[in-house]
Structures are given as structure tokens and as C-alpha cells.
Design a protein around this motif. Sequence first.
Motif, PDB file in Angstrom:
ATOM      1  N   PHE A 183      -6.451  10.436 -16.655  1.00 10.67           N
ATOM      2  CA  PHE A 183      -6.831  10.775 -15.291  1.00 10.67           C
ATOM      3  C   PHE A 183      -6.861   9.582 -14.350  1.00 10.67           C
ATOM      4  CE2 PHE A 183      -8.527  13.939 -18.134  1.00 10.67           C
ATOM      5  CZ  PHE A 183      -7.945  15.077 -17.602  1.00 10.67           C
ATOM      6  N   SER A 184      -6.732   8.404 -14.922  1.00 13.49           N
ATOM      7  CA  SER A 184      -6.809   7.263 -14.023  1.00 13.49           C
ATOM      8  C   SER A 184      -5.445   6.974 -13.424  1.00 13.49           C
ATOM      9  CB  SER A 184      -7.351   6.060 -14.752  1.00 13.49           C
ATOM     10  OG  SER A 184      -6.682   5.950 -15.978  1.00 13.49           O
ATOM     11  N   SER A 185      -4.945   7.942 -12.687  1.00 13.24           N
ATOM     12  CA  SER A 185      -3.614   7.752 -12.102  1.00 13.24           C
ATOM     13  C   SER A 185      -3.607   6.613 -11.100  1.00 13.24           C
ATOM     14  CB  SER A 185      -3.132   9.031 -11.438  1.00 13.24           C
ATOM     15  OG  SER A 185      -4.123   9.986 -11.373  1.00 13.24           O
ATOM     16  N   LEU A 186      -4.772   6.334 -10.514  1.00 17.96           N
ATOM     17  CA  LEU A 186      -4.821   5.261  -9.533  1.00 17.96           C
ATOM     18  C   LEU A 186      -4.505   3.924 -10.200  1.00 17.96           C
ATOM     19  CD1 LEU A 186      -5.350   4.760  -6.564  1.00 17.96           C
ATOM     20  CD2 LEU A 186      -7.714   4.224  -7.158  1.00 17.96           C
ATOM     21  N   GLY A 239       0.921  13.607  -9.373  1.00 12.88           N
ATOM     22  CA  GLY A 239       1.549  14.905  -9.202  1.00 12.88           C
ATOM     23  C   GLY A 239       2.404  15.325 -10.391  1.00 12.88           C
ATOM     24  N   ALA A 240       2.896  14.345 -11.150  1.00 10.86           N
ATOM     25  CA  ALA A 240       3.843  14.678 -12.211  1.00 10.86           C
ATOM     26  C   ALA A 240       3.157  15.135 -13.487  1.00 10.86           C
ATOM     27  CB  ALA A 240       4.741  13.486 -12.505  1.00 10.86           C
ATOM     28  N   ASN A 241       1.912  14.721 -13.666  1.00  6.19           N
ATOM     29  CA  ASN A 241       1.204  15.012 -14.905  1.00  6.19           C
ATOM     30  C   ASN A 241       1.255  16.463 -15.334  1.00  6.19           C
ATOM     31  OD1 ASN A 241       0.214  12.847 -16.222  1.00  6.19           O
ATOM     32  ND2 ASN A 241      -1.519  12.590 -14.839  1.00  6.19           N
ATOM     33  N   ASN A 289      15.165   5.060 -10.843  1.00  5.30           N
ATOM     34  CA  ASN A 289      14.409   6.255 -11.192  1.00  5.30           C
ATOM     35  C   ASN A 289      14.409   6.578 -12.667  1.00  5.30           C
ATOM     36  OD1 ASN A 289      13.222   8.928 -10.383  1.00  5.30           O
ATOM     37  ND2 ASN A 289      13.798   7.972  -8.471  1.00  5.30           N
ATOM     38  N   GLY A 290      15.481   6.202 -13.355  1.00  2.00           N
ATOM     39  CA  GLY A 290      15.572   6.498 -14.776  1.00  2.00           C
ATOM     40  C   GLY A 290      14.558   5.713 -15.589  1.00  2.00           C
ATOM     41  N   LYS A 291      14.086   4.598 -15.026  1.00  2.00           N
ATOM     42  CA  LYS A 291      13.127   3.789 -15.772  1.00  2.00           C
ATOM     43  C   LYS A 291      11.689   4.161 -15.444  1.00  2.00           C
ATOM     44  CE  LYS A 291      16.163  -0.266 -15.955  1.00  2.00           C
ATOM     45  NZ  LYS A 291      16.358  -1.645 -15.441  1.00  2.00           N
ATOM     46  N   PHE A 292      11.485   4.770 -14.276  1.00  2.00           N
ATOM     47  CA  PHE A 292      10.113   5.057 -13.860  1.00  2.00           C
ATOM     48  C   PHE A 292       9.312   5.879 -14.861  1.00  2.00           C
ATOM     49  CE2 PHE A 292      11.261   4.128  -9.269  1.00  2.00           C
ATOM     50  CZ  PHE A 292      10.545   2.952  -9.263  1.00  2.00           C
ATOM     51  N   PRO A 293       9.864   7.011 -15.335  1.00  2.00           N
ATOM     52  CA  PRO A 293       9.068   7.819 -16.258  1.00  2.00           C
ATOM     53  C   PRO A 293       8.616   7.024 -17.485  1.00  2.00           C
ATOM     54  CG  PRO A 293      10.963   9.042 -15.524  1.00  2.00           C
ATOM     55  CD  PRO A 293      11.143   7.653 -15.027  1.00  2.00           C
ATOM     56  N   THR A 294       9.518   6.210 -18.045  1.00  2.00           N
ATOM     57  CA  THR A 294       9.140   5.394 -19.195  1.00  2.00           C
ATOM     58  C   THR A 294       8.025   4.437 -18.818  1.00  2.00           C
ATOM     59  OG1 THR A 294      11.448   5.482 -19.884  1.00  2.00           O
ATOM     60  CG2 THR A 294      10.049   3.832 -20.949  1.00  2.00           C
ATOM     61  N   LEU A 295       8.198   3.762 -17.677  1.00  2.00           N
ATOM     62  CA  LEU A 295       7.180   2.816 -17.240  1.00  2.00           C
ATOM     63  C   LEU A 295       5.846   3.521 -17.032  1.00  2.00           C
ATOM     64  CD1 LEU A 295       9.242   0.715 -14.641  1.00  2.00           C
ATOM     65  CD2 LEU A 295       8.594   0.050 -16.954  1.00  2.00           C
ATOM     66  N   ILE A 296       5.905   4.659 -16.337  1.00  2.00           N
ATOM     67  CA  ILE A 296       4.674   5.401 -16.047  1.00  2.00           C
ATOM     68  C   ILE A 296       3.983   5.809 -17.346  1.00  2.00           C
ATOM     69  CG2 ILE A 296       3.751   7.549 -15.079  1.00  2.00           C
ATOM     70  CD1 ILE A 296       5.924   7.369 -12.916  1.00  2.00           C
ATOM     71  N   LEU A 297       4.778   6.312 -18.272  1.00  7.68           N
ATOM     72  CA  LEU A 297       4.222   6.786 -19.533  1.00  7.68           C
ATOM     73  C   LEU A 297       3.547   5.644 -20.297  1.00  7.68           C
ATOM     74  CD1 LEU A 297       4.306   9.604 -20.691  1.00  7.68           C
ATOM     75  CD2 LEU A 297       6.203   8.906 -22.142  1.00  7.68           C
ATOM     76  N   LEU A 298       4.253   4.541 -20.429  1.00  5.80           N
ATOM     77  CA  LEU A 298       3.692   3.411 -21.181  1.00  5.80           C
ATOM     78  C   LEU A 298       2.442   2.875 -20.507  1.00  5.80           C
ATOM     79  CD1 LEU A 298       6.857   1.441 -22.337  1.00  5.80           C
ATOM     80  CD2 LEU A 298       5.428   3.040 -23.618  1.00  5.80           C
ATOM     81  N   ILE A 299       2.498   2.781 -19.181  1.00  2.23           N
ATOM     82  CA  ILE A 299       1.335   2.264 -18.463  1.00  2.23           C
ATOM     83  C   ILE A 299       0.142   3.182 -18.656  1.00  2.23           C
ATOM     84  CG2 ILE A 299       0.378   1.849 -16.162  1.00  2.23           C
ATOM     85  CD1 ILE A 299       3.203   0.814 -15.397  1.00  2.23           C
ATOM     86  N   SER A 300       0.378   4.498 -18.553  1.00  8.10           N
ATOM     87  CA  SER A 300      -0.780   5.384 -18.664  1.00  8.10           C
ATOM     88  C   SER A 300      -1.305   5.456 -20.095  1.00  8.10           C
ATOM     89  CB  SER A 300      -0.490   6.766 -18.076  1.00  8.10           C
ATOM     90  OG  SER A 300       0.633   7.323 -18.694  1.00  8.10           O
ATOM     91  N   LEU A 357       0.825  -1.203   0.000  1.00  7.15           N
ATOM     92  CA  LEU A 357       0.000   0.000   0.000  1.00  7.15           C
ATOM     93  C   LEU A 357       0.864   1.260   0.000  1.00  7.15           C
ATOM     94  CD1 LEU A 357      -3.085  -0.361   0.122  1.00  7.15           C
ATOM     95  CD2 LEU A 357      -2.995   0.619   2.426  1.00  7.15           C
ATOM     96  N   MET A 358       1.921   1.215   0.797  1.00  6.15           N
ATOM     97  CA  MET A 358       2.812   2.371   0.847  1.00  6.15           C
ATOM     98  C   MET A 358       3.473   2.597  -0.507  1.00  6.15           C
ATOM     99  SD  MET A 358       4.414   1.957   4.640  1.00  6.15           S
ATOM    100  CE  MET A 358       5.770   3.047   4.480  1.00  6.15           C
ATOM    101  N   LEU A 359       3.894   1.503  -1.108  1.00  2.00           N
ATOM    102  CA  LEU A 359       4.520   1.586  -2.422  1.00  2.00           C
ATOM    103  C   LEU A 359       3.537   2.180  -3.434  1.00  2.00           C
ATOM    104  CD1 LEU A 359       7.324   0.627  -3.346  1.00  2.00           C
ATOM    105  CD2 LEU A 359       6.245  -1.422  -4.243  1.00  2.00           C
ATOM    106  N   ALA A 360       2.307   1.651  -3.416  1.00  2.00           N
ATOM    107  CA  ALA A 360       1.292   2.135  -4.352  1.00  2.00           C
ATOM    108  C   ALA A 360       0.995   3.607  -4.102  1.00  2.00           C
ATOM    109  CB  ALA A 360       0.023   1.300  -4.230  1.00  2.00           C
ATOM    110  N   ALA A 361       0.933   3.977  -2.827  1.00  2.00           N
ATOM    111  CA  ALA A 361       0.630   5.373  -2.502  1.00  2.00           C
ATOM    112  C   ALA A 361       1.723   6.295  -3.048  1.00  2.00           C
ATOM    113  CB  ALA A 361       0.500   5.551  -0.993  1.00  2.00           C
ATOM    114  N   ILE A 362       2.964   5.883  -2.883  1.00  2.00           N
ATOM    115  CA  ILE A 362       4.074   6.698  -3.395  1.00  2.00           C
ATOM    116  C   ILE A 362       3.948   6.863  -4.909  1.00  2.00           C
ATOM    117  CG2 ILE A 362       6.555   6.685  -3.828  1.00  2.00           C
ATOM    118  CD1 ILE A 362       6.984   5.653  -1.099  1.00  2.00           C
ATOM    119  N   PHE A 363       3.647   5.766  -5.586  1.00  2.00           N
ATOM    120  CA  PHE A 363       3.543   5.843  -7.042  1.00  2.00           C
ATOM    121  C   PHE A 363       2.337   6.665  -7.475  1.00  2.00           C
ATOM    122  CE2 PHE A 363       6.063   1.757  -7.040  1.00  2.00           C
ATOM    123  CZ  PHE A 363       7.228   2.428  -7.327  1.00  2.00           C
ATOM    124  N   TRP A 364       1.264   6.530  -6.714  1.00  2.00           N
ATOM    125  CA  TRP A 364       0.083   7.294  -7.072  1.00  2.00           C
ATOM    126  C   TRP A 364       0.371   8.788  -6.997  1.00  2.00           C
ATOM    127  CZ3 TRP A 364      -3.294  10.503  -4.171  1.00  2.00           C
ATOM    128  CH2 TRP A 364      -4.428  10.899  -4.895  1.00  2.00           C
TER     129      TRP A 364
END
Lengths: 683, 81
Positions: free
Chosen positions: A459-462, A309-311, A440-451, A297-304
Motif C-alpha cells: 500500500f505504500s505506493s507513495l 492505479g495499476a495495483n 515503458n517496458g522497464k517500468f513494470p519490472t522496476l515498479i514491481l521490484l521496488i514495491s 514533483l510532476m514526475l513523482a505524481a505521474i508515477f504515484w
Amino acid sequence: MGETVIALAGNPNVGKSTVFNGLTGMKQHTGNWAGKTVANASGHFKSGKRSYTLVDIPGTYSLTAHSPEEEIARNFICFDKPDGVVVVCDATCLERNMNLVLQTLEITENVVVCINLMDEAKKKGIDINLALISERLGVPVVGTHARKKKSLAALVDAIDGLPHGKEVCRTDYPREIEEAVKIIEKKIPEDCEVSRRWLALRLLDGDLSFKSEIFEREGKALNHLQIRRAVSEAKMYLDKSGIPAENVGKIIASRLVEKAHEICDGAVTGETGYYKTDRRIDKIMTGRITAFPVMLLMLAAIFWLTVKGANYPSQLLSDFLFGLQDDLSGILTKLNAPSWLHDCIVFGVYRVLAWVISVMLPPMAIFFPLFTLLEDSGFLPRIAYNLDRPFSLCNACGKQALTMCMGFGCNAVGVTGCRIIDSPRERLLAVLTNSLVPCNGKFPTLILLISIFFAGSLFSSLTSALILTAVIVMGVLATFFATKLLSETLLKGKSSSFILELPPYRRPQLAKTLVRSVFDRTLFVLGRAAAVAAPAGLVIWLAANITVGGATLLQHCSDFLDPFAKLMGLDGVILTAFILGFPANEIVLPIILMAYGAMGTLPDLGSTAEIGTALAANGWTKATAVCVILFSLMHFPCSTTLITVKKETGSLKYTLVAAILPTLMGIIACVIAAEVMRVTGFC
Amino acid sequence: MNEYISLNQIKKGEAVTAVRVSGSSSTVRRLTDMGLVENSIIECVGRSPTGDPAAYLISGAVIAIRSADAQNIKVRRRENG
């Protein structure tokens, strides 16, 4: 006159780095788990009297080294001969900390004891008689709460007072040991630069790493043969007195603990221990049912928070930076730059740079501080505690969980952090598998592809956060798998011990954490990425625009890799991008987009939706995205990490393993995933 | 007279006195550095979710120790917990 060198020693988690920062004003990141400072950091400060160099050595419980980082600490105090040593102690747990003070006093008299966290102790009803302790130790004792800078003034005064010239407390050992020490001490020349008594004690208790170090460093002054003979004579004497050689270390160590008790007896009042709040938090954090869900949950909360926040800032930055592009273009045109140079700079260097900054900066600026808060409050040791069992089943050490967590920030840092692991075999396991958690260098790519591909709308950041959490969990499982695999093959062996302090939870300093993690970590990592992105942008632009035999270089390369990449559910361009992204994971996606783009330049990527369209136009499906995510998670670590692995292991073989193992895992995972998705028709 | 038991056998909330600390020399040394010596008072304050390691309060600090290591630490129950 040279600067006076002061070493800052202390147990882990006593706020040593906070004292360091308070004195030097340097922004060293503070940590709340064993082994934060994995190398010596130094800074400077001035008092009215002198100017000083302050060296922050790794936190240790004792000066008999168990792990490489403890060796660094011991060697510094012992052989680099600082002009003074400040031993920082935790006021809430003084007796245990006193052990290190006593050991330091055996090496040097120029010691100042800094009892930190006095405010916390007061809150917990602990009262410390500083004058009495100072009298018993024979050295200045100063109480501080390092978070308040003012309280450090007394410490600076005490340091100014060095050398204090008083007789310091010496730990007396049982008579037989003292006699044995004398036998050895006699054979050590007077001019030996290390304390003779201490040297004799260490030779007696058979500290092997120390023995080799001392002969290497003081070889000239010491007569090996004579000393070896004296050591065996002393051991024989002890044996006759009924003390077998293997017990000597234990007797010495126990006596130190006893002496520490004597020093604190009557000088420290109030109950020390495990407090209600900590018990309550631990009940949830390490509870049988709650522990794992809470961690997730903590991990998910951080990512959420990161995704959500980054959008917006990402969008703003990108609008701004891509807006500047026209200005840059205008300037170049005015300067009459030839069109190839113009395109090269604007479409190559500038666009990739702008892209990396606008995509990277916001998520990093959110993730790093959040993660730092987690670190500073003392949660990470609990994660190691919870995960020790699974790691021990892989014949590894639970502390690997700590280095794994450091890897989320930067794999190179995680690899260096492995020094906190005592057993060399377990340390190697942690080093070789570190890159399986995304940095951290991979997160933005992962986030982008996932979204783009899975979360439906922006808007479905959750949903994005949850999927990202699942991806991270996959990385953790891959870590377990690789660790087990290695410990059954290359690095066979049983798991050794796991002994880890679970420090009290501390309320992190919100504002300071924010500022520090942005400046120290975010900008540092971003700077490194940008430094790579600019030349990479140039190279890629050239590769995408220089034509040989009717096709661009990039085209040739991706055509060559295409058949193989197709097997993995990728295409030649993607695989080329991963290879070109070797210097930094951040630039993989920009390379892909640039290669796809018409004219071989990065298209205007104002929004996530546009990137999605660009990718879809080049044949990307959900299946492609799955494979890219998998390969992004598991492939060769970036060049910085590999160089660090080479440095830490000193072995080319293991560096190759660190590169090949995750790559193979990635290829296999991609091939299987692609096949399964093709057969089941998921796309 | 109380019988000696191994540290890993004590329950949460139980306090004991260490009688004999054995095991590999590096483990013993590590424990000693953490303040665990013969005659130390140890209280078990919890277990990790998988049951191993467990957390012990030793000279004012909470230390996690694996069951395999705790097994080599012989302890005596204290009269009134």
C-alpha cells in the motif's frame, strides 16, 4: 483515376495533426512541441467531389532545411509534387506563420491556407480578416478550429476548389536579387518540373542540402555546368552591386518576414503575444527556484498515479487470465494433446503471455495517457528549456531533453525523434544515449521490484513512486554522464545553438487523449511485447525443460554466467534473462521467475507478495534488487531500438556503441554497488 | 543616440529593436525563420532556472535562445520599453 494528393504543411504546434485527424479520422497522436511528426504520415478522406490522400509532413518554420525532418518536409512539397498544399497556420501568431505560406507559394500555386485555432485567437481578442488575407495572397483562406470537426467543412470545400487558377502573391525581392534570379532562371529548362524561380532562388542563397538534392532528382533535366556557370555569374553580378554572396540568404529571408508583415498588416488586429496565464505557469515551470522541484514533483505524481492505479486492475487481470489457464488446459486434454505439447503451450506460451499482459497493461494504460496529457499541454518544451544548460555543459543540445522524454515511452521512438536536432554531432549524442532512460517496458519490472523490496507493503505506493522517481533521475544523470563522455571522446565538438519555440500552454482534450493514447500507444506497445512474449515463452520453456547431461539448457547457461553475474551482485539466471530479454525488456522478469520455478514453469504469480516469496526463496536480497534495478536501467537497448539506431545513423559502429556503452555503464555500476553493499553489509 | 547592446544583456521585461543579427549562417537562418530580423521588436520574457537560455517574445511567439547566440544579436533599447 488516382487519388488526389494533398500535403499538410505548417509550423510546429499549430494543430496540424489535429487538422489531419479531423479530416481523415485517423488517430494520429498530436503533439505540442517542435517536431512531433518526424516522418510523413498519410491518410485518406473523401469529399463529394474527389477522394484524397492527405500527407502530414513534419512541422517546419521554413522550407530551407536545417534538420533532417525539415528536409523531409521540403522534399515532399518540392519534389513529390502533391496536387495541393494546405498550409496550416496558428491564428494567434499569424504573421510568423505567413512566412511559410509565402515560401510555399514560391513553389506551387495550388495552396489553401488554413488558419487554425481561430477559437483561441478569439478568446485572446485577435480578429482576423480572412477575406482580406485571401485577396492579398491570391489563394483561398479558411478559418478553422480543428478540434470542432464541423469547422473543417469549409476547408474541404476549398481543397475541392483546387486548382483555383488565380494569380497568387509572389514575394518580390530587392532589384539586384531579382536580376540575379533572372540570370539563373534563363538557364533552367522550361520543362523543369520544379518552379524555376524557386530553384534559382535556392541556388542563389547557397542551400547546400538542397543543391545536392536537386541535382540528384532533376539531374537529367538540368545541365550542371551551364547552371553552375549561371550561378557564379549571378553571384558576380551581386558582388558588383555590393551584395556579397553570403548575405543573399539573409536578404531573401528578411524580405519574406517583411512581406509576411505586409500581408497581415491591417488584416490582423489585436495584441498577439505572451499571455497572462502562460506567464503565470511559466513563472512556476521555469522559475529559478521552482523549476526543478516542480519537474520532479510532476514526475513523482505521474508515477504515484501509475503505481497506485495499476495495483488493483493488475490483480484482476492476473486472476482472470490465470483462471483461463485451466480452461485452456482442459481443452488441450480433451483434444488428447500429448503432455509435452500441453505443458509447452500452457506453461510456456500461455503463462508468459498472461504474465506480460497482466503486469504490463495496467501501468502502461495509466502512464501513457498521463504522459500524453503532459505532452499535449505544452510542458515538454519547458523541460527542454530548463535542461538546456546542463546539456550544453555536456556539449549537447537542450532538445535532447525532448528525445529523452520520448524515450520514457519507447526508446525506438526517442531515437527516431532525434531528427529534430539540427547538428549531426548533437543528434548522434542523443541517439546513442537514449536508452539510458527507462522505457515503458522497464517500468513494470522496476515498479514491481521496488514495491517488493523497498516500499515495505503493497500500500505504500507513495514510497514506491518516490523511489521510482529517484531511479529515473539516476537514468537522467546517467544520460548526462554518457553524453559528456561521448562528447569528450568519440564525438568531440562544441555545442552549437539552441533555438526553441515555447508554445502557448493548451488545455489538452481529456477524453480524446485517453482514447488515443490507449489505442495508439498502449495497445501498440503491448501488442509488440505480446508478439515477442509468446515465442519467447516457448523458447524459455524448452530451454528450461530440455535436459542435456543432467541439467537443463537454461541451467547450463546460467551456470556458465554465474561467476560473472555474482560479481555484479546478480546471479546467472538473472543475467541469462537479460540476454534472452533482448527482443523486449518486458519479458526479463517472467524469464527469471520461470527459470527459478519448479518444473521450469512460471509459478502462479497471483500477487506481488508471491513473487516476492519466489524471489527470496532463490536468494534475492535487497542488494540483489538494487543491482537488478541498476542493470535494468543500464544495459543494451532492446532489438527494436538497436535496429532503429542502425537505421537512423546508418552506421554499424555507432549501433555497437549504442549497445556497448550502456552495458558497460551498467556492469560497472552493478559491480561497484554490489561491492559497496557487501562491505557495508546492506542487505 | 542609443548605444547598441547585445540581446543577452537585456533584462526581463525589457523591449528592444534588433539592429544586427549575426552568428553562424544556420543560426541566423533559424532566427530569421522564427521571425527575428533586423528591426524586429524583441522582449525578454524570462530566463531559464540556470539563467541560460532566456526566453524572448518575437513576432507573437516565445522563443528560447542561448546566451551564446543572443550575444551575436545587437539591439537598441526602445524609447518607452
